[in-house]
Motif scaffolding. Structure first.
Motif, short mmCIF file in Angstrom:
data_model
loop_
_atom_site.label_atom_id
_atom_site.label_comp_id
_atom_site.label_asym_id
_atom_site.label_seq_id
_atom_site.Cartn_x
_atom_site.Cartn_y
_atom_site.Cartn_z
N PRO A 3 0.83 -1.21 0.00
CA PRO A 3 0.00 0.00 0.00
C PRO A 3 0.87 1.26 0.00
O PRO A 3 1.90 1.31 0.67
CB PRO A 3 -0.80 -0.11 1.29
N HIS A 4 0.45 2.25 -0.75
CA HIS A 4 1.16 3.52 -0.78
C HIS A 4 1.11 4.13 0.62
O HIS A 4 0.06 4.10 1.28
CB HIS A 4 0.51 4.46 -1.80
N PRO A 5 2.23 4.67 1.11
CA PRO A 5 2.26 5.15 2.49
C PRO A 5 1.25 6.27 2.80
O PRO A 5 0.77 6.37 3.92
CB PRO A 5 3.69 5.65 2.68
N ILE A 6 0.92 7.09 1.82
CA ILE A 6 -0.01 8.19 2.08
C ILE A 6 -1.41 7.88 1.56
O ILE A 6 -2.40 8.02 2.28
CB ILE A 6 0.51 9.50 1.43
N TYR A 7 -1.50 7.42 0.30
CA TYR A 7 -2.80 7.27 -0.34
C TYR A 7 -3.42 5.89 -0.15
O TYR A 7 -4.57 5.68 -0.50
CB TYR A 7 -2.68 7.59 -1.83
N LYS A 59 -3.33 3.31 -1.76
CA LYS A 59 -3.63 2.55 -2.97
C LYS A 59 -2.57 1.45 -3.11
O LYS A 59 -1.40 1.67 -2.80
CB LYS A 59 -3.59 3.46 -4.19
N THR A 60 -2.98 0.28 -3.58
CA THR A 60 -2.02 -0.80 -3.77
C THR A 60 -1.13 -0.48 -4.96
O THR A 60 -1.61 -0.24 -6.07
CB THR A 60 -2.75 -2.13 -4.02
N VAL A 61 0.16 -0.47 -4.71
CA VAL A 61 1.15 -0.17 -5.73
C VAL A 61 1.93 -1.44 -6.01
O VAL A 61 2.30 -2.17 -5.08
CB VAL A 61 2.12 0.94 -5.24
N SER A 62 2.16 -1.73 -7.29
CA SER A 62 2.98 -2.89 -7.62
C SER A 62 4.29 -2.41 -8.22
O SER A 62 4.31 -1.52 -9.07
CB SER A 62 2.26 -3.82 -8.58
N ARG A 63 5.37 -3.00 -7.77
CA ARG A 63 6.69 -2.64 -8.24
C ARG A 63 7.40 -3.92 -8.70
O ARG A 63 7.36 -4.93 -8.00
CB ARG A 63 7.48 -1.97 -7.12
N THR A 64 8.04 -3.86 -9.84
CA THR A 64 8.73 -5.02 -10.39
C THR A 64 10.24 -4.83 -10.28
O THR A 64 10.77 -3.79 -10.65
CB THR A 64 8.36 -5.22 -11.88
N THR A 65 10.89 -5.84 -9.75
CA THR A 65 12.35 -5.85 -9.65
C THR A 65 12.87 -7.01 -10.48
O THR A 65 12.33 -8.11 -10.43
CB THR A 65 12.79 -6.03 -8.19
N ARG A 66 13.91 -6.74 -11.25
CA ARG A 66 14.50 -7.77 -12.11
C ARG A 66 15.81 -8.26 -11.51
O ARG A 66 16.69 -7.47 -11.21
CB ARG A 66 14.73 -7.21 -13.51
#
Length: 103
Positions: free
Chosen positions: A28-32, A34-41
């Motif tokens: 979850p975004h720390p302020i809003y 909203k679920t945020v997805s981040r991709t790491t390679r």
């Protein structure tokens, strides 16, 4: 110290004994909130060159094997359906199809 493990999808297998694994993390975004997805390679060591693009794999942290490679394939969780279809293709080779048309 605990061994780090990640589960991800193989996005590139063009190197010898190395695959690139994309690991998606959702938070979850720390302020809003909203679920945020981040991709790491991650570049991971694949000793047998058994992984193909689209495979779901588990990788574990290991000693540095090269400048960017610090992970190794622990197991292949599932194979890509695309890889299964292309391996078992029953379509005739283009040369054979061309011979049939010319005859």
């Amino acid at each position: 110290m605990a061994v780090k493990e990640r589960v991800g999808t193989v996005v590139s297998d063009k190197m010898e004994k190395t695959v690139v694994v994309a690991v998606e993390s959702r938070f979850p975004h720390p302020i809003y909130q909203k679920t945020v997805s981040r991709t790491t390679r991650y570049k991971a060591h694949d000793e047998d060159n058994s992984c193909r693009v689209g495979d779901r794999v588990r990788i574990t942290e290991t000693r540095p094997m090269s400048r960017h490679k610090r992970w190794a394939i622990a197991e292949v969780l599932s194979h890509s359906p695309k890889a299964d279809k292309s391996a078992g293709s029953t379509a005739p080779a283009p040369e054979a199809a061309a011979k049939e048309v010319s005859e």
